[in-house]
Design a protein around this motif. Structure first.
Motif, mmCIF file in Angstrom:
data_model
loop_
_atom_site.group_PDB
_atom_site.id
_atom_site.type_symbol
_atom_site.label_atom_id
_atom_site.label_comp_id
_atom_site.label_asym_id
_atom_site.label_seq_id
_atom_site.Cartn_x
_atom_site.Cartn_y
_atom_site.Cartn_z
ATOM 1 N N PRO A 188 -10.171 -4.504 14.132
ATOM 2 C CA PRO A 188 -9.394 -3.585 13.299
ATOM 3 C C PRO A 188 -8.055 -3.240 13.954
ATOM 4 O O PRO A 188 -7.978 -3.141 15.189
ATOM 5 C CB PRO A 188 -10.297 -2.352 13.210
ATOM 6 C CG PRO A 188 -11.676 -2.890 13.393
ATOM 7 C CD PRO A 188 -11.534 -3.991 14.398
ATOM 8 N N LEU A 189 -7.021 -3.080 13.133
ATOM 9 C CA LEU A 189 -5.699 -2.680 13.604
ATOM 10 C C LEU A 189 -5.402 -1.295 13.041
ATOM 11 O O LEU A 189 -5.442 -1.104 11.822
ATOM 12 C CB LEU A 189 -4.633 -3.670 13.127
ATOM 13 C CG LEU A 189 -4.880 -5.160 13.409
ATOM 14 C CD1 LEU A 189 -3.752 -6.007 12.803
ATOM 15 C CD2 LEU A 189 -5.012 -5.414 14.895
ATOM 16 N N ALA A 190 -5.108 -0.341 13.910
ATOM 17 C CA ALA A 190 -4.860 1.037 13.475
ATOM 18 C C ALA A 190 -3.359 1.262 13.352
ATOM 19 O O ALA A 190 -2.660 1.437 14.358
ATOM 20 C CB ALA A 190 -5.479 2.026 14.457
ATOM 21 N N ALA A 191 -2.861 1.232 12.105
ATOM 22 C CA ALA A 191 -1.429 1.372 11.841
ATOM 23 C C ALA A 191 -1.069 2.804 11.456
ATOM 24 O O ALA A 191 -1.927 3.586 11.059
ATOM 25 C CB ALA A 191 -1.031 0.425 10.716
ATOM 26 N N TYR A 192 0.217 3.112 11.576
ATOM 27 C CA TYR A 192 0.740 4.436 11.194
ATOM 28 C C TYR A 192 -0.061 5.547 11.865
ATOM 29 O O TYR A 192 -0.380 6.570 11.252
ATOM 30 C CB TYR A 192 0.711 4.606 9.677
ATOM 31 C CG TYR A 192 1.250 3.449 8.898
ATOM 32 C CD1 TYR A 192 2.498 2.901 9.193
ATOM 33 C CD2 TYR A 192 0.529 2.886 7.845
ATOM 34 C CE1 TYR A 192 3.000 1.819 8.480
ATOM 35 C CE2 TYR A 192 1.019 1.812 7.116
ATOM 36 C CZ TYR A 192 2.255 1.280 7.430
ATOM 37 O OH TYR A 192 2.736 0.208 6.706
ATOM 38 N N ASN A 193 -0.414 5.338 13.141
ATOM 39 C CA ASN A 193 -1.205 6.307 13.910
ATOM 40 C C ASN A 193 -2.567 6.595 13.287
ATOM 41 O O ASN A 193 -3.169 7.635 13.533
ATOM 42 C CB ASN A 193 -0.428 7.610 14.127
ATOM 43 C CG ASN A 193 0.683 7.447 15.144
ATOM 44 O OD1 ASN A 193 0.538 6.701 16.109
ATOM 45 N ND2 ASN A 193 1.801 8.124 14.926
ATOM 46 N N GLY A 194 -3.048 5.658 12.465
ATOM 47 C CA GLY A 194 -4.377 5.818 11.870
ATOM 48 C C GLY A 194 -4.363 6.122 10.389
ATOM 49 O O GLY A 194 -5.428 6.244 9.782
ATOM 50 N N ALA A 195 -3.189 6.228 9.783
ATOM 51 C CA ALA A 195 -3.141 6.460 8.337
ATOM 52 C C ALA A 195 -3.719 5.272 7.593
ATOM 53 O O ALA A 195 -4.227 5.406 6.474
ATOM 54 C CB ALA A 195 -1.708 6.721 7.884
ATOM 55 N N LEU A 196 -3.654 4.089 8.228
ATOM 56 C CA LEU A 196 -4.223 2.882 7.635
ATOM 57 C C LEU A 196 -4.831 2.038 8.745
ATOM 58 O O LEU A 196 -4.139 1.665 9.696
ATOM 59 C CB LEU A 196 -3.136 2.080 6.911
ATOM 60 C CG LEU A 196 -3.578 0.760 6.271
ATOM 61 C CD1 LEU A 196 -4.566 1.008 5.137
ATOM 62 C CD2 LEU A 196 -2.362 -0.016 5.765
ATOM 63 N N ILE A 197 -6.115 1.762 8.632
ATOM 64 C CA ILE A 197 -6.785 0.857 9.568
ATOM 65 C C ILE A 197 -7.225 -0.355 8.768
ATOM 66 O O ILE A 197 -7.943 -0.233 7.772
ATOM 67 C CB ILE A 197 -7.986 1.528 10.253
ATOM 68 C CG1 ILE A 197 -7.530 2.788 11.018
ATOM 69 C CG2 ILE A 197 -8.668 0.547 11.220
ATOM 70 C CD1 ILE A 197 -8.646 3.521 11.725
ATOM 71 N N THR A 198 -6.758 -1.527 9.186
ATOM 72 C CA THR A 198 -7.048 -2.756 8.449
ATOM 73 C C THR A 198 -7.925 -3.686 9.281
ATOM 74 O O THR A 198 -7.999 -3.562 10.506
ATOM 75 C CB THR A 198 -5.751 -3.496 8.072
ATOM 76 O OG1 THR A 198 -5.134 -3.979 9.272
ATOM 77 C CG2 THR A 198 -4.791 -2.582 7.354
ATOM 78 N N THR A 199 -8.549 -4.622 8.599
ATOM 79 C CA THR A 199 -9.416 -5.582 9.286
ATOM 80 C C THR A 199 -8.733 -6.921 9.536
ATOM 81 O O THR A 199 -9.176 -7.682 10.372
ATOM 82 C CB THR A 199 -10.696 -5.836 8.464
ATOM 83 O OG1 THR A 199 -10.322 -6.207 7.131
ATOM 84 C CG2 THR A 199 -11.561 -4.592 8.411
ATOM 85 N N ASP A 200 -7.654 -7.182 8.812
ATOM 86 C CA ASP A 200 -6.966 -8.459 9.014
ATOM 87 C C ASP A 200 -5.461 -8.330 8.815
ATOM 88 O O ASP A 200 -4.775 -9.301 8.563
ATOM 89 C CB ASP A 200 -7.510 -9.518 8.061
ATOM 90 C CG ASP A 200 -7.267 -9.156 6.600
ATOM 91 O OD1 ASP A 200 -6.764 -8.040 6.350
ATOM 92 O OD2 ASP A 200 -7.559 -9.974 5.730
ATOM 93 N N GLY A 201 -4.971 -7.120 8.931
ATOM 94 C CA GLY A 201 -3.553 -6.882 8.683
ATOM 95 C C GLY A 201 -3.264 -6.519 7.241
ATOM 96 O O GLY A 201 -2.168 -6.094 6.907
#
Length: 270
Positions: free
Chosen positions: A65-78
């Protein structure tokens, strides 16, 4: 220590990346050793998924998982959302207020993996150079139509941003949180968003107790996850209050601080 750490969450800028925004060979090799132990390594950043993915690919952690926007969006493949915490409707009201009263501020809207803005200026060029991304240019009317909004990034001169912060403090920003990521970068997300939330969501996702999680970061927005994890490590380039609040302090980002910390506290090697 290697038998205790079951999950690692790390900041990117100022932590994984050097001051020249590079990854060292030593860090890449160390991450390969971590992956061989099947210990999930999560990159958490204010960047968008597309800003994180190239870094994750170089580190070999793109399938985590990639945690973007300080966690506002966590994705599994971008792209595929795993956890999503967009701004409430007040986010669009904020955009209108800023456009009206602070017209020289650069408005940047992040929706899922995309970066949108309504004007081209030096701030956009700087951000594009740092993140290796290019924004999608829209009219302000179309900017308002983006949904969901995971983050607003407001850029200007430091004095302008300070004035803007003071203005926002007078508004009723229900369910919104804002903070400085640089002296001239003001970021706005849902109030539920923080790297501590990332820590809890990822610990639950992998069924790992918090005491078995290692977190590492270099700035004030990393503090909540440093304090909440079983082992919170501050970079040597972190501000003094961050280092004082962490369990351990490693070398700076220009001295392979992350690689050194992982070797010492996870791989049990010098």
């Amino acid at each position: 220590m290697s038998n205790e750490i079951k999950l690692i969450i790390s900041d990117i800028d100022g932590t994984l990346l050097t001051s020249q925004h590079l990854l060292t060979k030593n860090l890449v090799q160390t991450l390969q050793e971590i992956q061989a132990l099947s210990i999930p390594f999560i990159a958490a950043s204010a960047r968008s998924p597309r800003g994180i993915l190239p870094i994750a690919q170089k580190l070999g952690i793109q399938n985590n998982p990639l945690a973007a926007y300080n966690g506002a969006l966590i994705t599994t493949d971008g792209n595929l959302p795993l956890f999503s915490h967009p701004l409430p409707a007040a986010g669009k009201k904020l955009l209108k207020l800023i456009k009206k009263f602070f017209p020289t501020i650069s408005l940047n809207v992040y929706s899922n993996a995309d970066w949108y803005t309504d004007s081209h200026n030096k701030w956009i060029e700087i951000e594009a150079t740092i993140t290796k991304m290019q924004p999608i240019f829209l009219s302000f009317a179309d900017l308002l139509r983006q949904d969901p909004i995971h983050k607003l990034l407001l850029i200007g001169d430091a004095v302008e941003i300070t004035t803007l912060m003071n203005f926002l403090n007078t508004q009723e920003l229900t369910d919104c949180a804002f903070y400085l990521s640089k002296e001239n970068y003001l970021e706005i997300t849902h109030k539920q968003v923080s790297k501590e939330t990332v820590l809890h969501e990822m610990a639950n996702f992998y069924a790992v107790p918090l005491q078995n999680v290692l977190t590492i970061g270099d700035n004030y927005n990393d503090l909540p996850m440093l304090k909440a994890a079983g082992l919170g490590i501050a970079m040597g380039n972190a501000p003094a209050p961050v280092k004082e609040s962490a369990d351990k302090v490693t070398a700076t980002n220009d001295q392979d601080g992350v690689a050194k910390a992982l070797k010492k506290y996870v791989l049990d090697s010098p």
